[in-house]
Design an enzyme around this catalytic site. Structure first.
Site: not given
Ligand SMILES: Cc1ncc(COP(=O)(O)O)c(C=O)c1O
Length: 275
Positions: A28, A140, A173
């Protein structure tokens, strides 16, 4: 706007393994000034995910040009990229010939109040636990049931994010973000070896800490560690850096470290948007 395998359509085959099994990965990406921000970092994480899941990686230059094509003309938007193992296979067994599906979609930017950046958000602890799974930690991938169920724990509009623990009671997180907290001038963030997503913004914040000489502790932490922090903030590519002003009954000031990081990040975004 959609681009499915390079064509402007969005109907994915029902036998696609992304739909059947969540057998894929996604990114994203924030779009600003017609440019996908930190695109290279997103594509690198996607490729790392492909390697981990044994999905043949799509051509990087193709992904890059499609991402730029879809973003051009959008002042502010969110670009989503999904790559799945494609169609077919008998049951869980992969097809002999894997042809990954790639889908880009462009969405309006969510309209969050400015106060989330300036004054901070309210967060809560979630009951739902993240499973310990070092093999899938960091990437991801498309299986996000844990986040969906954790996010279903509250409807109260005054709470913006929920923090999640793993089954060992370590804090990991947010449901959609990575977590940082500062204590005695040291920046802390949970180690993501067992579960969690290694966020793009998390990596950028870690690099700021190194560049600007902030002490950084990446380790396993519990609930009390966070509640006793001086500053708490969450990050993701779309929201940026949101200070946490309240976590359950504990209130926090938006401190110096959070403000510095917000400022460094704003500078990095401006650079990216004008490359
Ligand atoms: C579960 C989760 N952790 C961490 C993140 C942060 O990721 P990023 O910094 O790559 O957007 C996301 C982003 O959607 C997420 O869904």
């Amino acid at each position: 706007m959609f681009l499915l395998n390079g064509e402007s359509r969005h109907c994915v085959d029902v036998s696609d393994r992304g739909f059947q099994y969540g057998d894929g990965l996604f990114e994203t990406i924030a779009v600003c000034n017609g440019r996908p921000l930190f695109l290279q970092r997103h594509l690198n994480r996607l490729l790392a995910g492909c390697r981990r899941l044994l999905i043949p990686p799509p051509d990087l230059s193709l992904l890059e040009s499609e991402a730029r094509q879809l973003s051009a003309g959008a002042d502010r938007a969110v670009l989503k990229l999904m790559v799945t193992r494609g169609i077919g296979g008998r049951g869980y067994r992969q097809p002999d010939q894997i042809v990954p599906t790639r889908l880009f979609s462009l969405h309006p930017s969510p309209n969050y109040p400015d106060s989330y950046q300036t004054d901070g958000i309210v967060a809560r602890f979630c009951e739902w636990r993240l499973a310990i799974n070092p093999g899938l930690a960091g990437i991801k991938h498309m299986n996000r049931l844990e986040q969906v169920l954790a996010r279903a724990e509250w409807w109260d509009e005054s709470v913006q994010e929920g923090l999640m623990f793993d089954s060992n009671d370590c804090i990991v997180e947010g449901t959609m973000s990575n977590l940082f907290f500062a204590k005695a001038g040291i920046l802390h963030t949970p180690l993501l070896v067992n579960c969690g997503i290694e966020g793009i913004l998390r990596q950028i914040v870690i690099e700021f800490a190194i560049r600007y000489g902030l002490g950084l502790a990446e380790n396993h932490f519990n609930k009390q560690d966070v509640l006793e922090a001086d500053e708490v903030f969450v990050t993701n590519s779309v929201i940026g850096v949101w200070p946490v002003k309240q976590l359950e009954n504990q209130c926090f000031d938006v401190g110096r470290i959070t403000r510095d990081i917000q400022q460094w990040y704003a500078g990095a975004c401006e650079e990216e948007a004008n490359l």
